[in-house]
Design a protein around this motif. Sequence first.
Motif, PDB file in Angstrom:
ATOM      1  N   LYS A 416      -8.208 -13.758  -4.315  1.00 19.16           N
ATOM      2  CA  LYS A 416      -7.757 -13.408  -2.967  1.00 19.16           C
ATOM      3  C   LYS A 416      -6.448 -12.634  -3.061  1.00 19.16           C
ATOM      4  CE  LYS A 416      -6.772 -15.371   1.581  1.00 19.16           C
ATOM      5  NZ  LYS A 416      -6.659 -16.608   2.366  1.00 19.16           N
ATOM      6  N   ALA A 417      -6.468 -11.434  -2.507  1.00 16.59           N
ATOM      7  CA  ALA A 417      -5.261 -10.608  -2.561  1.00 16.59           C
ATOM      8  C   ALA A 417      -4.393 -10.887  -1.342  1.00 16.59           C
ATOM      9  CB  ALA A 417      -5.650  -9.134  -2.602  1.00 16.59           C
ATOM     10  N   SER A 418      -3.116 -11.100  -1.588  1.00 18.11           N
ATOM     11  CA  SER A 418      -2.184 -11.329  -0.474  1.00 18.11           C
ATOM     12  C   SER A 418      -1.745  -9.983   0.099  1.00 18.11           C
ATOM     13  CB  SER A 418      -0.965 -12.087  -0.992  1.00 18.11           C
ATOM     14  OG  SER A 418      -0.268 -11.286  -1.942  1.00 18.11           O
ATOM     15  N   ALA A 419      -1.138 -10.048   1.266  1.00 18.34           N
ATOM     16  CA  ALA A 419      -0.615  -8.828   1.881  1.00 18.34           C
ATOM     17  C   ALA A 419       0.449  -8.204   0.979  1.00 18.34           C
ATOM     18  CB  ALA A 419      -0.028  -9.151   3.254  1.00 18.34           C
ATOM     19  N   GLU A 420       1.253  -9.060   0.308  1.00 16.90           N
ATOM     20  CA  GLU A 420       2.285  -8.551  -0.590  1.00 16.90           C
ATOM     21  C   GLU A 420       1.665  -7.841  -1.787  1.00 16.90           C
ATOM     22  OE1 GLU A 420       5.308  -8.127  -0.438  1.00 16.90           O
ATOM     23  OE2 GLU A 420       5.773  -7.658  -2.539  1.00 16.90           O
ATOM     24  N   ASN A 421       0.576  -8.421  -2.330  1.00 12.41           N
ATOM     25  CA  ASN A 421      -0.126  -7.776  -3.452  1.00 12.41           C
ATOM     26  C   ASN A 421      -0.645  -6.394  -3.050  1.00 12.41           C
ATOM     27  OD1 ASN A 421      -3.158  -7.323  -4.571  1.00 12.41           O
ATOM     28  ND2 ASN A 421      -1.816  -8.112  -6.195  1.00 12.41           N
ATOM     29  N   ILE A 422      -1.202  -6.298  -1.868  1.00 12.24           N
ATOM     30  CA  ILE A 422      -1.750  -5.011  -1.403  1.00 12.24           C
ATOM     31  C   ILE A 422      -0.618  -4.001  -1.190  1.00 12.24           C
ATOM     32  CG2 ILE A 422      -2.949  -3.902   0.527  1.00 12.24           C
ATOM     33  CD1 ILE A 422      -4.550  -6.531   0.804  1.00 12.24           C
ATOM     34  N   LEU A 427       0.832   0.806  -1.515  1.00 16.48           N
ATOM     35  CA  LEU A 427       1.608   1.568  -0.531  1.00 16.48           C
ATOM     36  C   LEU A 427       2.083   2.906  -1.109  1.00 16.48           C
ATOM     37  CD1 LEU A 427       2.852   1.798   2.230  1.00 16.48           C
ATOM     38  CD2 LEU A 427       4.884   0.599   1.381  1.00 16.48           C
ATOM     39  N   ILE A 428       2.717   2.876  -2.275  1.00 11.00           N
ATOM     40  CA  ILE A 428       3.217   4.124  -2.879  1.00 11.00           C
ATOM     41  C   ILE A 428       2.060   5.070  -3.219  1.00 11.00           C
ATOM     42  CG2 ILE A 428       4.426   5.086  -4.879  1.00 11.00           C
ATOM     43  CD1 ILE A 428       6.237   2.641  -4.819  1.00 11.00           C
ATOM     44  N   PRO A 429       0.960   4.576  -3.832  1.00 11.88           N
ATOM     45  CA  PRO A 429      -0.172   5.487  -4.078  1.00 11.88           C
ATOM     46  C   PRO A 429      -0.720   6.105  -2.790  1.00 11.88           C
ATOM     47  CG  PRO A 429      -0.408   3.534  -5.424  1.00 11.88           C
ATOM     48  CD  PRO A 429       0.748   3.275  -4.513  1.00 11.88           C
ATOM     49  N   LEU A 430      -0.744   5.312  -1.700  1.00 17.32           N
ATOM     50  CA  LEU A 430      -1.244   5.850  -0.437  1.00 17.32           C
ATOM     51  C   LEU A 430      -0.336   6.978   0.064  1.00 17.32           C
ATOM     52  CD1 LEU A 430      -3.337   5.539   1.845  1.00 17.32           C
ATOM     53  CD2 LEU A 430      -1.749   3.951   2.949  1.00 17.32           C
ATOM     54  N   GLY A 433      -0.849  10.038  -2.130  1.00 12.40           N
ATOM     55  CA  GLY A 433      -2.091  10.735  -1.819  1.00 12.40           C
ATOM     56  C   GLY A 433      -1.988  11.560  -0.559  1.00 12.40           C
ATOM     57  N   LEU A 434      -1.418  10.950   0.501  1.00  9.43           N
ATOM     58  CA  LEU A 434      -1.285  11.666   1.775  1.00  9.43           C
ATOM     59  C   LEU A 434      -0.329  12.853   1.643  1.00  9.43           C
ATOM     60  CD1 LEU A 434      -1.142   8.600   4.207  1.00  9.43           C
ATOM     61  CD2 LEU A 434      -3.019  10.258   3.969  1.00  9.43           C
ATOM     62  N   ALA A 435       0.781  12.642   0.925  1.00 10.57           N
ATOM     63  CA  ALA A 435       1.764  13.727   0.754  1.00 10.57           C
ATOM     64  C   ALA A 435       1.149  14.888  -0.024  1.00 10.57           C
ATOM     65  CB  ALA A 435       2.997  13.190   0.028  1.00 10.57           C
ATOM     66  N   CYS A 458      -4.857  11.852  -6.277  1.00  9.39           N
ATOM     67  CA  CYS A 458      -3.443  11.453  -6.357  1.00  9.39           C
ATOM     68  C   CYS A 458      -3.279   9.958  -6.109  1.00  9.39           C
ATOM     69  CB  CYS A 458      -2.626  12.261  -5.343  1.00  9.39           C
ATOM     70  SG  CYS A 458      -2.526  14.003  -5.786  1.00  9.39           S
ATOM     71  N   PHE A 459      -4.062   9.416  -5.191  1.00 11.34           N
ATOM     72  CA  PHE A 459      -4.008   7.971  -4.917  1.00 11.34           C
ATOM     73  C   PHE A 459      -4.376   7.174  -6.167  1.00 11.34           C
ATOM     74  CE2 PHE A 459      -6.506   4.181  -3.796  1.00 11.34           C
ATOM     75  CZ  PHE A 459      -5.542   3.444  -3.132  1.00 11.34           C
ATOM     76  N   VAL A 460      -5.507   7.523  -6.781  1.00 12.45           N
ATOM     77  CA  VAL A 460      -5.971   6.770  -7.952  1.00 12.45           C
ATOM     78  C   VAL A 460      -5.010   6.974  -9.127  1.00 12.45           C
ATOM     79  CG1 VAL A 460      -7.861   6.460  -9.593  1.00 12.45           C
ATOM     80  CG2 VAL A 460      -8.378   6.894  -7.187  1.00 12.45           C
ATOM     81  N   SER A 461      -4.567   8.232  -9.321  1.00 12.03           N
ATOM     82  CA  SER A 461      -3.634   8.497 -10.433  1.00 12.03           C
ATOM     83  C   SER A 461      -2.352   7.693 -10.264  1.00 12.03           C
ATOM     84  CB  SER A 461      -3.304   9.995 -10.501  1.00 12.03           C
ATOM     85  OG  SER A 461      -4.467  10.751 -10.702  1.00 12.03           O
ATOM     86  N   ALA A 462      -1.856   7.620  -9.024  1.00  5.81           N
ATOM     87  CA  ALA A 462      -0.615   6.878  -8.770  1.00  5.81           C
ATOM     88  C   ALA A 462      -0.795   5.390  -9.068  1.00  5.81           C
ATOM     89  CB  ALA A 462      -0.168   7.088  -7.328  1.00  5.81           C
ATOM     90  N   THR A 463      -1.945   4.829  -8.710  1.00  2.29           N
ATOM     91  CA  THR A 463      -2.180   3.401  -9.016  1.00  2.29           C
ATOM     92  C   THR A 463      -2.145   3.175 -10.528  1.00  2.29           C
ATOM     93  OG1 THR A 463      -4.595   3.664  -9.060  1.00  2.29           O
ATOM     94  CG2 THR A 463      -3.602   3.017  -6.957  1.00  2.29           C
TER      95      THR A 463
END
Length: 650
Positions: A416-422, A427-430, A433-435, A458-463
């Motif tokens: 179970k992933a917590s909100a903090e884990n997500i 957040l930074i990869p998202l 990706g958008l930028a 970019c999202f996947v690479s950042a993760t």
Amino acid sequence: MMIELGYFAVITALMVSIAGIIIPVAGLWTVNNSLIRAGRQIVTVNFLLISLACGTLIYSFLMRDFSVKYVAMNSNSRLPVFYTIAALWGGHEGSLLFWTWILSAFAALAAWIHWKKHPATIPYLIAIESAVTAGFLALIVFLSSPFERIFPAPSEGMDLNPLLQDPGMVFHPPFLYLGYVGFSIPFSFAMAALLSGRLGEEWIRSTHRWTLLSWIMLTFGILMGGYWAYYELGWGGYWAWDPVENASFMPWLVGTAYLHSVMVQEKRKMFKVWNLFLIIVTFSLSLLGTFLVRSGILSSVHAFANDPGRGVYILIFMSAVLLFSFGTLIIRSNLLKTKIEMDSIVSRESAYLFNNLFLLIATATVFLGTLYPLLVDTLYGTKVTVGAPYYNKVFMPIVLIILILMGIAPMIAWRKASAENIRRNFLIPLIAGLASAAIFAIFGIRMAYPLIIVFIACFVSATIIIDLYKTSSYWSSHSGVSLPAGIYKAWHHNQRRYGGLVTHIGVLVLILGIVGSSAYKLEKTVMLKPGDEFKLGSYSYKFLGIQDAAGINWRGVEALFNVYEKDRFVAEMRPQKRQYMGGSQMPTTEAAIEPRRMGDLYLSLSEITEEGWITVMAFQNPLIHWIWYGGGIMGLGVVLILFKRRRRDS
């Protein structure tokens, strides 16, 4: 007499294979170790017999023995030695023999490698492999023998299909077969686990390398086929959603799902039935590919034969495999029940499950697009074509979801992933990706698919980068070493994870190549006389004239072009039309390809008139090299996993 020796070897191998189905299992049931050991000798002898059969056929090719029908139909005395040997798998009968030889080699290898570690299941594995081998040997002996003689023997043979006289086509089929046949080992292990009742994670761990090896071989086989089509068929593309191409793509998709799904069983003891289902479907789709290519129901440059008898046999064989496999799975289903349940929909196991479901949906869309025209033709006698527009509309959106999950699944928490884990992981990869998508839009990228792919890449690479940085920093501080040394330690302690992430980077590069070369491709068809020029993009092409060209076993003509970029000479290009001197009267096209900045300038000669006019197709394919680079990176990732330290398995 050599070819008769080969035929005798195949008949003997068929009888030995039938013995291999019975003897090791009988030994296990009667607790007779001699009979069990005999099973290992049986698959070894089988491999030697089929090797002998292949050797006699290659010998007949090299001796130009045109009294052998298969040799006469697929070679002549002018065929270079390289292609003469490759002619073994250049036709239907020989390729079946080669397929069976790889199967026997893998069966013998598996029996010897896993003999000590899996004494309770290896007799079943030998029996299953022997049954599959016997099925193909029976097809060779009774319906598709490459050992037939013809009387009187012709003084000269026909020729190997000119389209196959190419290095790409020499290596493409063996890699495909290694992929198809390689999946037989995980399949046989799965069936052995079901038959023996040993349904833990033992068979999963034992087949991990086999599955990876099969998957990357199939990947290389598909990419090599695409590269061959790109420069040999002269239409400027590499993938046409040809039914035979799809036949190799479907087991690749389900095999990919299986590769990810087994991690959940290893970690959480879940998905036991699901993994058995996936590997059965993967191997069954490999057999389906064999059926589609050899039954004659498909019209394709890849299709081998037009023989309903062989098609019916393979269909019956495939049906028997499916009935036995799924029947055994249903009977044993009561042993596969588990009390472990998924804790949350927001978890890694859930992400892998969605990954699997979308890969299966993607497979179903390809399956439907491949078989629907056949069904309509059979029921209504109407010819229907399912081409790129269908796949672009149905298949591509599914791929986008799978790519996003490729970034999420390895990073999200188990259970179970917590909100903090997500927030911490995504957040930074998202934002990255958008930028990136916004920057590309500002610089003129307007089409939807390229922008979405940029965002996902970019999202996947950042993760991946953030994960590697965190882990490396931990090892750097924990061991008191530099950050680069920390990266090495991170990889060293979890080669499987980082090998997988390297493979994901390869997938991203490949997808960027596909989208870039498709969305920004330029093409033009023009008629020219000597001295004419035309422009395409920022390049101009000047047609100088045509001249004769020749090779060892072909004659042809080539058109000479000088290529300029803003009045600066950049290349000379020579697209050709060839006529081979064997039995085939089919002219072939040899495209002229000039690499430029990760892409290609591409010229293909369509027609030549007696007055010296030519019709030429010109293409500019940006980023197309990324497709092949992506395949190479995927291969590197798999190698990193295959050669991980063995003690990490335990």
